[in-house]
Design a protein around this motif. Structure first.
Motif, PDB file in Angstrom:
ATOM      1  N   SER A 149       0.837  -1.126  -0.008  1.00  0.00           N
ATOM      2  CA  SER A 149      -0.037  -0.077   0.153  1.00  0.00           C
ATOM      3  C   SER A 149       0.748   1.221   0.110  1.00  0.00           C
ATOM      4  N   GLY A 150       0.399   2.464  -0.427  1.00  0.00           N
ATOM      5  CA  GLY A 150       1.193   3.478  -0.614  1.00  0.00           C
ATOM      6  C   GLY A 150       1.937   3.638  -1.754  1.00  0.00           C
ATOM      7  N   SER A 151       2.149   2.820  -2.524  1.00  0.00           N
ATOM      8  CA  SER A 151       2.841   2.811  -3.944  1.00  0.00           C
ATOM      9  C   SER A 151       2.454   1.658  -4.730  1.00  0.00           C
ATOM     10  N   THR A 152       2.869   1.653  -5.924  1.00  0.00           N
ATOM     11  CA  THR A 152       2.834   0.460  -6.810  1.00  0.00           C
ATOM     12  C   THR A 152       4.083  -0.299  -6.821  1.00  0.00           C
ATOM     13  N   LEU A 153       3.965  -1.262  -6.556  1.00  0.00           N
ATOM     14  CA  LEU A 153       5.243  -2.674  -6.501  1.00  0.00           C
ATOM     15  C   LEU A 153       5.779  -2.542  -7.973  1.00  0.00           C
ATOM     16  N   ASP A 154       5.144  -2.233  -8.845  1.00  0.00           N
ATOM     17  CA  ASP A 154       5.666  -2.481 -10.382  1.00  0.00           C
ATOM     18  C   ASP A 154       6.987  -1.718 -10.460  1.00  0.00           C
ATOM     19  N   ARG A 155       7.359  -0.716  -9.845  1.00  0.00           N
ATOM     20  CA  ARG A 155       8.658  -0.393 -10.132  1.00  0.00           C
ATOM     21  C   ARG A 155       9.867  -0.626  -9.144  1.00  0.00           C
ATOM     22  N   TYR A 156       9.649  -1.599  -8.107  1.00  0.00           N
ATOM     23  CA  TYR A 156      10.291  -2.115  -7.238  1.00  0.00           C
ATOM     24  C   TYR A 156      10.556  -3.724  -7.581  1.00  0.00           C
ATOM     25  N   ALA A 157      12.104  -3.699  -7.245  1.00  0.00           N
ATOM     26  CA  ALA A 157      12.338  -5.218  -7.325  1.00  0.00           C
ATOM     27  C   ALA A 157      11.913  -5.915  -5.813  1.00  0.00           C
ATOM     28  N   ILE A 158      11.577  -6.994  -5.727  1.00  0.00           N
ATOM     29  CA  ILE A 158      10.805  -7.344  -4.742  1.00  0.00           C
ATOM     30  C   ILE A 158      11.569  -8.804  -4.466  1.00  0.00           C
ATOM     31  N   GLY A 159      12.115  -8.738  -3.150  1.00  0.00           N
ATOM     32  CA  GLY A 159      12.911  -9.965  -2.607  1.00  0.00           C
ATOM     33  C   GLY A 159      12.059 -10.632  -1.566  1.00  0.00           C
ATOM     34  N   TRP A 160      12.311 -11.832  -1.589  1.00  0.00           N
ATOM     35  CA  TRP A 160      11.987 -12.672  -0.396  1.00  0.00           C
ATOM     36  C   TRP A 160      13.126 -13.296   0.468  1.00  0.00           C
ATOM     37  N   PHE A 161      13.076 -13.020   1.731  1.00  0.00           N
ATOM     38  CA  PHE A 161      14.171 -13.359   2.580  1.00  0.00           C
ATOM     39  C   PHE A 161      13.626 -14.419   3.634  1.00  0.00           C
ATOM     40  N   ARG A 162      14.372 -15.196   4.301  1.00  0.00           N
ATOM     41  CA  ARG A 162      13.971 -16.098   5.348  1.00  0.00           C
ATOM     42  C   ARG A 162      15.119 -15.847   6.699  1.00  0.00           C
ATOM     43  N   GLN A 163      14.444 -16.273   7.591  1.00  0.00           N
ATOM     44  CA  GLN A 163      15.554 -16.373   8.818  1.00  0.00           C
ATOM     45  C   GLN A 163      15.106 -17.524   9.743  1.00  0.00           C
TER      46      GLN A 163
END
Length: 117
Positions: A24-38
């Protein structure tokens, strides 16, 4: 941008889960999205990422390649992490992160994934 990760839970070995990272607050289209785990007692590690929509390439850690898939739904402003053939070694708190080429990053809160019989 605010990120909300969800979809975690308890699953048996060999099972599947789909995690969501909603923005929310911005479109994700212009972001690289990473998944991480711990995992408990371990450092946070990268699981995979998807580049900005103009490219849309995906990259995965060797440990999840062939089992995990990252995808986008621009209409829902959401990125997914489909996890198949889960093993106990996949047990961790999973996080999503949105990043720009400028170096700005935003983290979502984690969602717990537990793989156990």
């Amino acid at each position: 941008v605010q990120l909300q990760a969800s979809g975690g839970g308890l699953v048996q070995p060999g099972g599947s889960l789909r995690l969501s990272c909603a923005a929310s607050g911005s479109t994700l289209d212009r972001y690289a999205i990473g998944w991480f785990r711990q995992a408990p007692g371990k450092e946070r590690e990268a699981v995979g990422c998807i580049t900005a929509t103009s490219d849309g390439s995906t990259y995965y850690a060797d440990s999840v390649k062939g089992r995990f898939t990252i995808s986008r739904d621009s209409a829902k402003n959401t990125v997914y992490l489909q996890m198949n053939s889960l093993t106990p070694e996949d047990t961790a708190v999973y996080y999503c992160r949105a990043g720009l080429a400028t170096g700005t990053v935003y983290w979502g809160q984690g969602t717990q994934v537990t793989v156990s019989s």
